[in-house]
Design a protein around this motif. Structure first.
Motif, mmCIF file in Angstrom:
data_model
loop_
_atom_site.group_PDB
_atom_site.id
_atom_site.type_symbol
_atom_site.label_atom_id
_atom_site.label_comp_id
_atom_site.label_asym_id
_atom_site.label_seq_id
_atom_site.Cartn_x
_atom_site.Cartn_y
_atom_site.Cartn_z
ATOM 1 N N THR A 125 -52.737 -30.100 41.807
ATOM 2 C CA THR A 125 -53.844 -30.442 40.893
ATOM 3 C C THR A 125 -54.319 -31.876 41.153
ATOM 4 O O THR A 125 -55.512 -32.167 41.081
ATOM 5 C CB THR A 125 -53.409 -30.261 39.423
ATOM 6 O OG1 THR A 125 -52.159 -30.939 39.222
ATOM 7 C CG2 THR A 125 -53.250 -28.805 39.061
ATOM 8 N N LYS A 181 -56.825 -27.247 33.662
ATOM 9 C CA LYS A 181 -58.013 -26.380 33.683
ATOM 10 C C LYS A 181 -58.823 -26.500 32.393
ATOM 11 O O LYS A 181 -59.605 -25.607 32.053
ATOM 12 C CB LYS A 181 -57.602 -24.931 33.937
ATOM 13 C CG LYS A 181 -56.995 -24.736 35.324
ATOM 14 C CD LYS A 181 -56.727 -23.291 35.623
ATOM 15 C CE LYS A 181 -56.075 -23.161 36.995
ATOM 16 N NZ LYS A 181 -55.611 -21.821 37.274
ATOM 17 N N GLY A 221 -57.402 -26.460 39.425
ATOM 18 C CA GLY A 221 -57.330 -27.428 38.326
ATOM 19 C C GLY A 221 -57.351 -28.855 38.841
ATOM 20 O O GLY A 221 -57.315 -29.092 40.059
#
Ligand SMILES: C[S@@+](CC[C@H](N)C(=O)[O-])C[C@H]1O[C@@H](n2cnc3c(N)ncnc32)[C@H](O)[C@@H]1O
Length: 240
Positions: A125, A181, A221
């Motif tokens: 991420t 997210k 994400g």
């Protein structure tokens, strides 16, 4: 989570300089962490930054902006107690020269602080942020803005070690606790995607890269990449 107080809470800021300050974002970190200071100067080469800085700190007379070049600081040798640079070393072709200038204007026993995002040892991420940054750097470079990809941690540490600071401390700041997210992330990033995609007009490969990155924000994400903070003091053996 490491806080500004954990890092600089033991220092008296005295006369402090923030090099390549932009609108002064890093000064908020100083204000949060320093128990006291007498004056904080933000230096930047951009007149637009000057206007934004003036607006932010209008009610703080001890915080002021100086327009100037980080490669050739106009201040006296040994005239600051704390000299910082944040998120900016990768905006220079010769970062070692900027660091040498910063060390020159720092008094012996004063503290030098470097804060810089790194590109390695990141979670998937966080890598979304790293890749986004690479994309922004590529588009900025098209329009003649010096903007390199961010450093590997080891390269950054080596650059700081070359300054032979005393009591060098390194902090890795990362916060991956938020939902990667969260729809609010795209709400914030969409205007940025739009702006950079427009600036990449005539370069379909860069525009396609942006589309893929937007997709990555949705599927993988996003978390901010790790910022390395290096803090150490200038040896009393140094006069310059
Ligand atoms: C990414 S911004 C960082 C701003 C701020 N330090 C922060 O943490 O948000 C990089 C800054 O470097 C400045 N800069 C680039 N080259 C410079 C130079 N030669 N002298 C002074 N500032 C410079 C730019 O104007 C810009 O404000």
């Amino acid at each position: 989570m490491i806080t500004p107080k954990d890092i600089i809470g033991h220092l008296h800021g005295g006369r402090a300089l923030d090099v390549a300050t932009g609108s002064g974002s890093f000064i908020h970190f100083l204000l949060e962490g320093l128990p006291a200071y007498t004056e904080i100067i933000g230096l930047d080469a951009s007149e637009r930054a000057a206007a934004a800085f003036a607006k932010t700190f209008a009610d703080r007379p001890a915080i002021r902006f100086v327009l100037g070049d980080a490669m050739a600081l106009s201040f006296e040798t040994s005239s600051f107690d704390l000299v910082c640079i944040a998120n900016s070393l990768h905006h220079f072709d010769e970062p070692a020269m900027v660091l040498a200038q910063m060390l020159r204007v720092l008094r012996p026993g004063g503290y030098l602080l470097v804060a810089e995002m790194v590109c390695d040892r990141q979670t998937e991420t966080q890598l979304t942020h790293v890749y986004l940054h690479h994309w922004w750097a590529a588009i900025d470079s098209l329009s003649g803005i010096t903007h390199h990809e961010t450093y590997q941690r080891e390269a950054l540490v080596a650059m700081v070690k070359d300054l032979e600071l005393e009591g060098l401390a390194l902090y890795d700041l990362a916060d991956t606790s938020e939902d990667p997210k969260d729809p609010a992330i795209l709400t914030q990033l969409d205007p940025v995607f739009e702006r950079y995609t427009q600036r990449a007009s005539g370069h379909p490969e860069l525009q396609a890269w942006g589309t893929k990155l937007r997709e990555r924000v949705l599927t993988t994400g996003f978390h901010s990449a790790t910022t390395l903070i290096a803090l150490g003091s200038k040896s009393h053996a140094r006069t310059e």
